[in-house]
Write a protein that holds these residues in place. Structure first.
Motif, PDB file in Angstrom:
ATOM      1  N   LYS A 360      44.044  79.541  28.969  1.00  0.00           N
ATOM      2  CA  LYS A 360      43.335  80.293  30.000  1.00  0.00           C
ATOM      3  C   LYS A 360      43.673  79.739  31.381  1.00  0.00           C
ATOM      4  CE  LYS A 360      39.368  81.238  26.991  1.00  0.00           C
ATOM      5  NZ  LYS A 360      37.906  81.094  26.827  1.00  0.00           N
ATOM      6  N   ALA A 361      43.938  80.648  32.292  1.00  0.00           N
ATOM      7  CA  ALA A 361      44.163  80.278  33.688  1.00  0.00           C
ATOM      8  C   ALA A 361      42.910  80.626  34.467  1.00  0.00           C
ATOM      9  CB  ALA A 361      45.385  80.989  34.248  1.00  0.00           C
ATOM     10  N   THR A 362      41.971  79.702  34.509  1.00  0.00           N
ATOM     11  CA  THR A 362      40.704  79.971  35.181  1.00  0.00           C
ATOM     12  C   THR A 362      40.789  79.586  36.649  1.00  0.00           C
ATOM     13  OG1 THR A 362      39.785  77.778  34.742  1.00  0.00           O
ATOM     14  CG2 THR A 362      39.500  79.461  33.030  1.00  0.00           C
ATOM     15  N   LEU A 363      39.859  80.151  37.431  1.00  0.00           N
ATOM     16  CA  LEU A 363      39.821  79.819  38.852  1.00  0.00           C
ATOM     17  C   LEU A 363      39.477  78.352  39.064  1.00  0.00           C
ATOM     18  CD1 LEU A 363      40.168  81.174  41.594  1.00  0.00           C
ATOM     19  CD2 LEU A 363      37.700  81.608  41.629  1.00  0.00           C
ATOM     20  N   GLU A 364      38.710  77.777  38.144  1.00  0.00           N
ATOM     21  CA  GLU A 364      38.358  76.353  38.243  1.00  0.00           C
ATOM     22  C   GLU A 364      39.605  75.481  38.213  1.00  0.00           C
ATOM     23  OE1 GLU A 364      35.961  72.945  35.662  1.00  0.00           O
ATOM     24  OE2 GLU A 364      36.005  75.031  34.982  1.00  0.00           O
ATOM     25  N   TYR A 365      40.530  75.800  37.275  1.00  0.00           N
ATOM     26  CA  TYR A 365      41.754  75.016  37.172  1.00  0.00           C
ATOM     27  C   TYR A 365      42.667  75.247  38.377  1.00  0.00           C
ATOM     28  CZ  TYR A 365      40.305  74.542  32.268  1.00  0.00           C
ATOM     29  OH  TYR A 365      39.602  74.277  31.105  1.00  0.00           O
ATOM     30  N   LEU A 366      42.800  76.514  38.781  1.00  0.00           N
ATOM     31  CA  LEU A 366      43.710  76.841  39.874  1.00  0.00           C
ATOM     32  C   LEU A 366      43.216  76.311  41.216  1.00  0.00           C
ATOM     33  CD1 LEU A 366      44.576  80.479  38.792  1.00  0.00           C
ATOM     34  CD2 LEU A 366      46.052  78.463  38.644  1.00  0.00           C
ATOM     35  N   ASN A 367      41.885  76.247  41.381  1.00  0.00           N
ATOM     36  CA  ASN A 367      41.343  75.726  42.641  1.00  0.00           C
ATOM     37  C   ASN A 367      41.652  74.242  42.826  1.00  0.00           C
ATOM     38  OD1 ASN A 367      40.334  78.039  43.757  1.00  0.00           O
ATOM     39  ND2 ASN A 367      38.264  77.792  42.893  1.00  0.00           N
ATOM     40  N   ILE A 368      41.895  73.522  41.735  1.00  0.00           N
ATOM     41  CA  ILE A 368      42.285  72.108  41.855  1.00  0.00           C
ATOM     42  C   ILE A 368      43.588  72.006  42.648  1.00  0.00           C
ATOM     43  CG2 ILE A 368      43.078  70.104  40.536  1.00  0.00           C
ATOM     44  CD1 ILE A 368      41.047  70.839  38.397  1.00  0.00           C
ATOM     45  N   PHE A 369      44.505  72.966  42.435  1.00  0.00           N
ATOM     46  CA  PHE A 369      45.749  72.990  43.223  1.00  0.00           C
ATOM     47  C   PHE A 369      45.483  73.506  44.624  1.00  0.00           C
ATOM     48  CE2 PHE A 369      47.086  73.133  38.831  1.00  0.00           C
ATOM     49  CZ  PHE A 369      48.201  72.324  38.792  1.00  0.00           C
ATOM     50  N   GLN A 370      44.694  74.595  44.725  1.00  0.00           N
ATOM     51  CA  GLN A 370      44.427  75.201  46.030  1.00  0.00           C
ATOM     52  C   GLN A 370      43.754  74.213  46.981  1.00  0.00           C
ATOM     53  OE1 GLN A 370      46.379  78.389  45.434  1.00  0.00           O
ATOM     54  NE2 GLN A 370      44.970  78.646  47.130  1.00  0.00           N
TER      55      GLN A 370
END
Length: 713
Positions: A360-370
């Motif tokens: 799963k590509a969740t916003l929680e994981y992606l926000n770590i990069f953002q």
């Protein structure tokens, strides 16, 4: 007759007053010498204290570095309590180091001040010696029947000497200040001592018949220069001793730090090897860790940073160590480009791993990069041909797979940020990090050697103390603990019974009759004071009650330490000390520290050269002639019997009437025309074979050449 009687009375009065003045000047020397002796004792104590503080400071520095390493090695898994405890230990180590450093600085400054005080008192004592000596030499010329002419002559002579001495003090201060300004404090000290000696010698010469002012000035000046040169050499000698002792301590400290750091690194890598065997398998772990060390050596990331990222990636990519290395390269480039820390890179690696393992590509994981400046949403938008708004909508609906997103992010970071770590490695911070990795590898080599060999000893200790010997030591430790507890209980019982007897009137079981009588007397005194205080509130009565309480405590302690059991144990301690003394008296171990201190007390003369003036310099300026001790050496050998060879340009020497000085070319011409004969006498050579003849000849030739080069004829 009356007039004559008046003259005699005047003469006696003058003589008596002069004698008192002379005695006062002579007696004033003793306090100065006593002060110098006291200062010398203080200086010895300060020197010993400074040596011990240096040892303590080295240990405190090692403890501070260990605490810093322990604090830095706390990972994300550490809770707040662990971080707080580690931070407290680090702060305590910092405070301890700073406290010792301040103490060492204070003791060093006090030692230097004490040394200056000794030199100043020495100068004062020398001047008082000169004054007392000059006054005393003429004080005995008068008698009770002397006339006024003798007294006038004596007063005139003393006055002349006193004025000369006063003028000398002023001239010495002015000249010393000017020379110090031009050539430094060392040259000023030497020149001032020489001038002081010359003026004092002139004063003595003007008083003592047959010497003369000029001769006295010459002798006094030579002695003053000798004293000043000695002081200058002493300063250089102290600096030399402190310098090479510092180098020795620096080497020991560096070796100890390298061993501690290397041992910790090697131990951690041993743990890493076990951990990565579980994460990646036994076959892949060894090669993978070697690749990590290579990556650490060429990038700003340290080995410990890479192992942390590896653990984060292993849960999602553990089946492919090659992919893990690629991801660390990509994340490291991205993190270096946007300027985040190694901890941030580890969080990005953990997010990547969770996306891949969860699918799963969740916003929680992606926000770590953002949040860290890496535009993960933009990469997905560009790769999928969607707007960022559409990407956010797809993420919220779970339409983007985790593995697919991880592949896109990896490719995007490789494309946008490739080579950032290599560029970062050429910066100052990057070079510093790379150097630290390089030094860590060097330290690790020492640590591996130490740990491997020391592990054998540790295992031997474990095996030994886990067996019969351990049981025996365990029993002894239990008995020792019981003995200590028994003594503490006995001491407390003495105190309880004493306080109970005085404050409450209770009976005692431990005290002898005479101590019981004393306790009864204190009880009576306490009751009377207590009653007075209760009735009137008298403060004096309250003070009596407090005094009786303190006296009772002191009596309890003294009675306890006088008890049979305590005295028996004290006797055992004395017997132990005597036994140890007898056991070690034939062993050289006690000389280790003594020999080390004695070796560090040796200065320039122990190297075979007390002056650095002849170390290849072709010209020695005037200031260096003073400061490097050359005058001191020349005064010890004034060349009254000739000087075979001048050792360097600008060489200062005392010459004598009738002597001749040749130029260098004249000296060489004379040596060529009149070679110095060499006679070998009084020796016995044992020749056992033909080769011995050539060996003896070569040895003699070599020694003759060495002697000629040293100026010996």
């Amino acid at each position: 007759m009356a007039s004559q009687r008046s003259d005699v009375t005047l003469a006696l009065s003058v003589q008596d007053n002069l004698s008192a003045s002379i005695r006062a000047m002579q007696s004033s020397l003793t306090p100065f010498r006593n002060d110098i002796d006291a200062l010398q004792r203080d200086l010895d104590v300060l020197s010993n204290t400074r040596y011990k503080l240096k040892m303590d400071l080295t240990q405190a520095q090692n403890e501070l570095k260990a605490a810093q390493r322990a604090f830095d090695q706390l990972g994300q898994a550490a809770d707040e309590a662990e971080r707080a405890a580690a931070g407290e230990r680090l702060q305590q180590a910092q405070n301890n180091y700073e406290h010792l450093r301040q103490q060492l600085d204070l003791v060093s400054r006090q030692a230097r001040q004490t040394q200056r005080d000794m030199e100043r008192l020495g100068d004062v004592a020398r001047r008082n010696d000169n004054r007392a000596g000059s006054s005393g030499s003429s004080g005995g010329s008068g008698g009770s029947g002397g006339g006024s002419g003798d007294n006038a002559s004596l007063l005139a002579t003393l006055g002349k000497a006193g004025l000369l001495d006063m003028a000398g003090d002023a001239a010495q201060e002015i000249a010393g200040t000017l020379v110090t300004s031009a050539f430094g404090s060392t040259a000023g000290s030497v020149f001032s001592s020489g001038l002081s000696g010359a003026l004092s010698g002139a004063a003595i010469g003007s008083i003592i018949p047959g010497i003369g002012t000029a001769v006295g000035a010459a002798v006094g000046g030579a002695l003053g220069l000798l004293q000043g040169g000695t002081q200058a050499f002493e300063g250089r000698d102290d600096a030399f001793k402190e310098y090479y002792a510092g180098l020795y301590e620096q080497g020991k400290t560096a070796a100890q730090e390298s061993l501690e750091s290397g041992s910790a690194t090697a131990a951690q890598r041993e743990l890493d090897a076990i951990a990565f065997e579980q994460l990646l398998g036994a076959d892949a772990s060894g090669r993978y860790l070697a690749d990590l060390r290579t990556l650490a050596a060429r990038t700003p990331l340290e080995y410990s940073d890479l192992t942390g990222m590896s653990r984060a990636l292993a849960t999602g990519f553990g089946d492919s160590p090659e992919r893990m290395l690629e991801l660390m390269q990509a994340i490291g480039d991205a993190g270096s480009a946007v300027g985040v820390t190694a901890a941030d890179m580890e969080e990005m690696a953990r997010a990547m791993s969770r996306m891949n393992s969860s699918g799963k590509a969740t916003l929680e994981y992606l926000n770590i990069f953002q949040d860290r400046g890496v535009d993960a949403i933009g990469m997905l938008s560009e790769a999928m041909g969607k707007t960022q708004g559409e990407i956010y909508d797809m993420i919220s609906k779970g339409e983007i797979g985790g593995q697919y997103a991880a592949d896109i992010l990896q490719a995007g970071m490789q494309e946008r940020y490739s080579g950032a770590m290599e560029r970062m490695a050429t910066t100052f911070d990057g070079l510093t990090s790379t150097l630290e990795d390089t030094m860590a590898e060097l330290d690790n080599a020492m640590g591996e050697g130490y740990n491997e060999t020391r592990s054998e000893g540790l295992q031997a200790e474990i095996d030994t103390y886990s067996g019969v010997l351990g049981t025996a030591v365990e029993n002894l430790n239990r008995i020792a603990g019981e003995n200590q507890a028994y003594l503490e209980n006995l001491g407390e019982q003495y105190l309880r019974e004493a306080l109970g007897a005085v404050l409450l009137g209770q009976d005692t079981t431990l005290y002898a009759p005479e101590q019981q009588e004393e306790l009864a007397r204190k009880r009576t005194e306490y009751l009377a004071a207590s009653a007075e205080y209760q009735q009137t509130g008298d403060r004096e009565a309250a003070a009596v009650m407090e005094r009786v309480y303190q006296e009772t405590q002191a009596l309890a302690t003294a009675s306890y330490e006088s008890s049979d059991i305590y005295q028996d144990i004290q006797g055992q301690e004395l017997d132990t000390l005597k036994s140890i003394r007898e056991d070690v008296k034939g062993l050289p171990a006690y000389l280790n520290s003594y020999n080390m201190q004695r070796e560090q007390d040796k200065g320039l003369l122990a190297t075979g050269s007390g002056s650095s003036s002849s170390t290849g310099s072709t010209s020695v300026p005037l200031g260096e002639r003073f400061s490097e001790g050359s005058i001191l050496g020349n005064l010890f050998a004034s060349h009254a019997y000739g000087l075979e060879r001048v050792p360097y340009n600008g060489y200062a020497a005392l010459l004598h009437e009738g002597e001749r000085v040749l130029t260098a070319s004249q000296a060489r011409e004379k040596e060529r025309s009149n070679p110095a004969p060499v006679a070998i006498t009084g020796n016995t050579f044992v020749i056992r074979q033909e080769s011995d003849v050539e060996s003896v000849a070569e040895t003699l030739y070599r020694k003759i050449r060495l002697a000629e080069e040293g100026g010996i004829r």
